[in-house]
Design a protein around this motif. Structure first.
Motif, PDB file in Angstrom:
ATOM      1  N   THR A 165     -11.157 -44.655 -33.209  1.00  0.00           N
ATOM      2  CA  THR A 165      -9.702 -45.177 -33.118  1.00  0.00           C
ATOM      3  C   THR A 165      -9.702 -46.271 -34.302  1.00  0.00           C
ATOM      4  OG1 THR A 165      -9.719 -44.451 -30.836  1.00  0.00           O
ATOM      5  CG2 THR A 165      -7.942 -45.887 -31.875  1.00  0.00           C
ATOM      6  N   SER A 204      -7.944 -37.923 -35.509  1.00  0.00           N
ATOM      7  CA  SER A 204      -7.129 -38.124 -34.398  1.00  0.00           C
ATOM      8  C   SER A 204      -7.563 -37.179 -33.303  1.00  0.00           C
ATOM      9  CB  SER A 204      -5.894 -38.174 -34.730  1.00  0.00           C
ATOM     10  OG  SER A 204      -5.597 -39.349 -35.472  1.00  0.00           O
ATOM     11  N   LEU A 228      -4.562 -42.360 -26.689  1.00  0.00           N
ATOM     12  CA  LEU A 228      -4.832 -41.470 -27.988  1.00  0.00           C
ATOM     13  C   LEU A 228      -4.055 -40.167 -28.139  1.00  0.00           C
ATOM     14  CD1 LEU A 228      -8.719 -41.437 -27.132  1.00  0.00           C
ATOM     15  CD2 LEU A 228      -7.945 -42.486 -29.031  1.00  0.00           C
TER      16      LEU A 228
END
Length: 307
Positions: free
Chosen positions: A112, A139, A29
Motif C-alpha cells: 500500500t 492494488s 484496500l
C-alpha cells in the motif's frame, strides 16, 4: 521512558481486537480500488498534476471537480496506508498469530505504501496506460493479501480448524482465483480501450471490440468454473454448510457484476455504471480470495469439524 518502552514491547493484543483491525484494513484496500477507478472514469487522473501537493506550491486542490476527485483519492490512500500500518503493528502483538500472517500484514502495508510513489510516477508520466495498469494490478495483489490476513484473523478469533477439504478442491479453488484475476485484468484492458481511458489526452490500449471479445470469453470461463464449484458445495452443503453459504454470497456478487456488465454495454458505458461494475468485480475478487483461504482451512464456525 526507560520503563514505558519495555511495557510497549510486551503489549499483547487479543485476537478479537486484531480481527477488527484486519477487517477494517481489508475494507480500506477494497475502497481504495473503487476511488482509484472513480479517478480514472471521471477523467480526473491529472486533476492534481503534482505530488504530494495538488498543484505546484499549493498542497490543496483548486476549486475544480477533477482536482477534488483526485485529491480525495489521495486522502483515502493515506488513510488506507495508516490502516495497513496499524494492522501490521497489531499483528506483531497478537497472541497466537503465525509468523506467516505477520509477514503478510507487513507485505500489505509495504504494498500500500508503494502505491504512493507509483501514483506519483503515473501522474508525472501523464497517465501512461501501462503504469495505470500496474497501479491497478498492485492494488489487486495488496487487496488479496489484506483479505488473507483478515481471514486468518477471523480464524484465530473464532475457533480451531482442520484442513479437511480434499486436496483437489483446494487446488481447484486456487486455479479459480487465478482465472478471476485474469477476468479483472481483461476488464481493465476493456476500460483502457474504451471511452474512459483516464482523459482525452491518454493513449488507449488495444481496440475496444477485440478487448470486449476476450473479456466476455474469460467471463464465461470463470462463471462456468465457479458454477461447478458451487454445485459441488451445494451437493455437500450438509457437510460444509458454512462454506456453501459463503460461496453463495460470492456467486450472488458475480451474477450482479455480470448483470451490470451487460447493462453498461447496452447503455453505451456510462461512467457510473462502469464504476458499479468495477466495484462489484473487486468485491468478487475479495470474496474469491477469501474462499481460497477458507477452502484451505475452513473455520470451525463456518464449516463443521469432523469427529
Amino acid at each position: 521512558m526507560a520503563t514505558v518502552l519495555p511495557k510497549l514491547r510486551s503489549l499483547e493484543l487479543a485476537p478479537a481486537r486484531f480481527r477488527t483491525i484486519a477487517t477494517a484494513a481489508a475494507c480500506g484496500l477494497l475502497v481504495i480500488v473503487a476511488t482509484g477507478a472513480t479517478v480514472r472514469l471521471t477523467d480526473s487522473g491529472l486533476g492534481c498534476e503534482h505530488w504530494p501537493g495538488c498543484t505546484k506550491g499549493n498542497p490543496l486542490p483548486a476549486k475544480d471537480y477533477h482536482a477534488f476527485v483526485e485529491y480525495g483519492n489521495r486522502v483515502i490512500s493515506a488513510c488506507t496506508i495508516a490502516l495497513t500500518l496499524l494492522s501490521w503493528l497489531a499483528a506483531r502483538r497478537t497472541l497466537g498469530l503465525s509468523r506467516t500472517v505477520r509477514w503478510l500484514a507487513a507485505a500489505a502495508f509495504l504494498g500500500t505504501l508503494a502505491q504512493a510513489p507509483l501514483g506519483a510516477i503515473t501522474v508525472y508520466s501523464h497517465l501512461n496506460p501501462w503504469l495505470v495498469m500496474t497501479h491497478l494490478f498492485l492494488s489487486l495483489v495488496v487487496l488479496a493479501i489484506g483479505v488473507v490476513v483478515a481471514v486468518e484473523a477471523w480464524r484465530l478469533a473464532t475457533a480451531d480448524v482442520e484442513p479437511y477439504l480434499p486436496l483437489w478442491a483446494r487446488r481447484a479453488v486456487l486455479a479459480l482465483a487465478a482465472l478471476n484475476l485474469a477476468l479483472l485484468l481483461s476488464g481493465a484492458f476493456v476500460t483502457a480501450a474504451g471511452p474512459h481511458p483516464g482523459g482525452v489526452a491518454v493513449r488507449r490500449l488495444w481496440s475496444f471490440e477485440p478487448a470486449v471479445w476476450l473479456h466476455v470469453r474469460v467471463s464465461a470461463a470463470f462463471a462456468l468454473s465457479f458454477l461447478v464449484a458451487f454445485t459441488y458445495l451445494w451437493r455437500n452443503r450438509s457437510r460444509w454448510s458454512g462454506l456453501y453459504r459463503a460461496t453463495l454470497v460470492v456467486f450472488a456478487l458475480l451474477l450482479t457484476q455480470m448483470a451490470i456488465g451487460e447493462l453498461q454495454y447496452r447503455t453505451k458505458l456510462p461512467w457510473w455504471l462502469v464504476l458499479a461494475h468495477v466495484v462489484a468485480g473487486t468485491a468478487v475478487w475479495a470474496g474469491m480470495v477469501a474462499l481460497a483461504a477458507l477452502f484451505r482451512r475452513p473455520i470451525a464456525a463456518v464449516a463443521p469439524r469432523r469427529g
